[in-house]
Motif scaffolding. Sequence first.
Motif, mmCIF file in Angstrom:
data_model
loop_
_atom_site.group_PDB
_atom_site.id
_atom_site.type_symbol
_atom_site.label_atom_id
_atom_site.label_comp_id
_atom_site.label_asym_id
_atom_site.label_seq_id
_atom_site.Cartn_x
_atom_site.Cartn_y
_atom_site.Cartn_z
ATOM 1 N N VAL A 458 0.755 21.053 -28.357
ATOM 2 C CA VAL A 458 0.106 21.422 -27.144
ATOM 3 C C VAL A 458 0.932 21.842 -26.039
ATOM 4 C CG1 VAL A 458 -1.567 20.965 -25.612
ATOM 5 C CG2 VAL A 458 -1.848 20.158 -27.720
ATOM 6 N N VAL A 459 2.060 20.913 -25.638
ATOM 7 C CA VAL A 459 2.834 21.216 -24.829
ATOM 8 C C VAL A 459 3.820 22.567 -24.824
ATOM 9 C CG1 VAL A 459 5.191 20.517 -23.587
ATOM 10 C CG2 VAL A 459 3.172 19.006 -23.761
ATOM 11 N N LEU A 460 4.312 22.673 -26.226
ATOM 12 C CA LEU A 460 4.939 23.847 -26.636
ATOM 13 C C LEU A 460 4.445 25.054 -26.605
ATOM 14 C CD1 LEU A 460 7.485 22.172 -29.369
ATOM 15 C CD2 LEU A 460 8.090 22.962 -26.831
ATOM 16 N N ASN A 461 3.167 25.011 -26.827
ATOM 17 C CA ASN A 461 2.258 26.414 -26.774
ATOM 18 C C ASN A 461 1.400 26.662 -25.561
ATOM 19 O OD1 ASN A 461 2.233 27.452 -29.658
ATOM 20 N ND2 ASN A 461 2.386 25.453 -29.805
ATOM 21 N N ASN A 462 1.755 25.903 -24.491
ATOM 22 C CA ASN A 462 1.198 25.983 -23.084
ATOM 23 C C ASN A 462 2.400 26.396 -22.253
ATOM 24 O OD1 ASN A 462 -1.845 25.498 -22.982
ATOM 25 N ND2 ASN A 462 -0.875 24.194 -24.506
ATOM 26 N N GLY A 463 3.187 27.278 -22.537
ATOM 27 C CA GLY A 463 4.218 27.565 -21.332
ATOM 28 C C GLY A 463 5.493 26.922 -21.474
ATOM 29 N N PHE A 464 5.663 25.556 -21.999
ATOM 30 C CA PHE A 464 7.017 25.154 -21.909
ATOM 31 C C PHE A 464 7.986 25.686 -23.116
ATOM 32 C CE2 PHE A 464 9.589 21.146 -23.045
ATOM 33 C CZ PHE A 464 10.410 21.270 -21.830
#
Length: 500
Positions: A458-464
Motif C-alpha cells: 500500500v505504501v509503495l503504491n501511494n507515492g512513496f
Amino acid sequence: MLKILNLIPMSDIKTDQKYLVKSAFLNLAGTALKVIAPLLMIVVARVFDKALFGVYVSTQLWVLTMSRVAVLGLDKGLHRYIPQNIVQGRDRFEGIMESVKRTVLFSVILTAAVLIAAYFGLHKLSSGLAMLSSTEISIYILSLVPWSILHIFAGASEGNRNPQYKIFINDFAVSALAPVIGLVLFYASFPQTLALPVGLFFANCLGVVCYLYLIRKQFPEMPWRPRKGLSKDLLNYSIPLGFSEVVTSFLLRMDLWMVLALLGPEAAGIYAVMVTISNGLKTIRQSYNPILLPVVAGMTPERLKTDLKPVFSYCVSMVTLIQLGIGFFIVLFPEQTMMIAGKSFITEENPVAVLGILMIGNLINGMFGLAGPVINGLGRSKFMLLMNVVSLVFAIAMNYLLIPRLGIAGAALSSMGYQILQAVWMNIYVYRMIGFWPYKWTLWIQGIWIALLTALYVVLNNGFEPGLLTKGVFYGIALLLILATFYFQGLGGKNPKKNR
C-alpha cells in the motif's frame, strides 16, 4: 501376513513428520526449479507477438482443463487407493493401468470431438480463439491425451509416497520444456503460430516417456495391460473429486478467460504475464495438497485431536515463508519483474500494481487455503465441490462487473475476492468438524509478516518511491528475518513438535 499388517498402524506422528519434512525439502528444491518455467514463459512473451502469447496461455490452460475432465478425478483417487491396496490384500499396482485405460478412452473421445469442431471452424465462435486456424487449434488439442496420462501417473506416484516425481516432471520439466521447444522451433524458422502448440505437445509426450520408466521402477510386477475393469470403489471415490477439480480448473482460469473475452488478446497477454509470475506463489501452496491430504486421511479421530495441529501448522509455516520470500521481491521490484517480459507489458492503463493484488490474494490462500486438503482428507469432498461451484459463480459475477470498469485490475480483485471467500468458508467448516482451530499459536508470526507485506504494498503504491539500493537493502533484511523465523520455529533441523 495380512493379519499382521492389519494390526500395524498405517502411520503415526513420527512417521508423518518424517514424511512431511522430507516432502518439504523436496518442495523447496522443486520451488527453485519451478522459477525456471515462468522465466521461460516470460522469454516467450518477449519473442512472440503479444496477442499470440495471450492466446497461447489461454488455450494451453483450456487444454489443461479438458485434461482434468478426461481424468475424472482418478489421479486424486489413487492418492487413497494405492495405500489401501496393501491393507485390502490387493495387488500393489491395482487401479493404475485401469485408470490409464479409462482416461485414454475419454481423452481420445474429447480430442476427436474438438478435431471435428475445428474442421468446421466452430472454435471461431469464440472471439478469443478466432485468430487460430483449424490446424492450430487441432495441434493444441493433441496434447490432451499425453497430458491426461501424466495426471494418472503422477497421482499413482503420490499415492505411493513419491511426490518428487510430480514435482520434477509435471511441475517443472514439462512446463519448462514446452516453451524451450517452442523457442527452438521459432528460431528454426518454424511458423510462429505453430511453434508453441507443437512445443506443448512434445513436452507432454516426453513427460509420459519418463513416467513409463519410473512407474516400472515403482511397480516392477505390474502388467501394462490391465487384467480387469476399473474398480467401482475407486471410481465412486474419484468422481466427486473429479467434478470438484474441473470446477476448480475453470475457477483458477476464469479471470484470464474473461479478460480475453471482454478486453481482447493484447490485454490477456499483459494479464497472462502477471498471472504467470504470481502463480509461482499459488503452485507452492498447491504442491502441499497431495502431501498433507494422505496424512490427514490416515488419522483416527483420536489422532486428529493430538496430531493434526502440528502437522497442519508445519505445512502452513513452510508454505507462507516460501511465499513471503518471493512476495517481498514482487512488491519491492514490480517494474523490474514485469520488465523481464518487455516494456510493452507495462502501460498506464494496466499498472504493475495489479501484480501486487494477485500476489496478496495468493498469500491469503497460502496461509488459510490448506484447510482444503484437511476437508478432503476427512472425506468431505462434497463440501469442496459445493464451495467451488459457489466460488465459480461468485468469480464470474465479480469479473463481469469489475473488468469492464477497472480493466485487468478488476480481474485481479476478483481473483483475490474468491480466495478470501474460500479461506473464510473452509476454516469455519473445519472448526465445526473437528471442534478446534488447526493452527498453532506460533503462526501469528506468519500473519504479521503477511500484514507487513500488505502494508508495504500500500505504501509503495501511494507515492512513496525509494531508490533501488534502498529496496535492495530492505529485501536483504526481510530475507534474513524470514530465515530467522524458519530457524526459530524449528522447521529445518528438527521435526515439528506436538502441542501439549
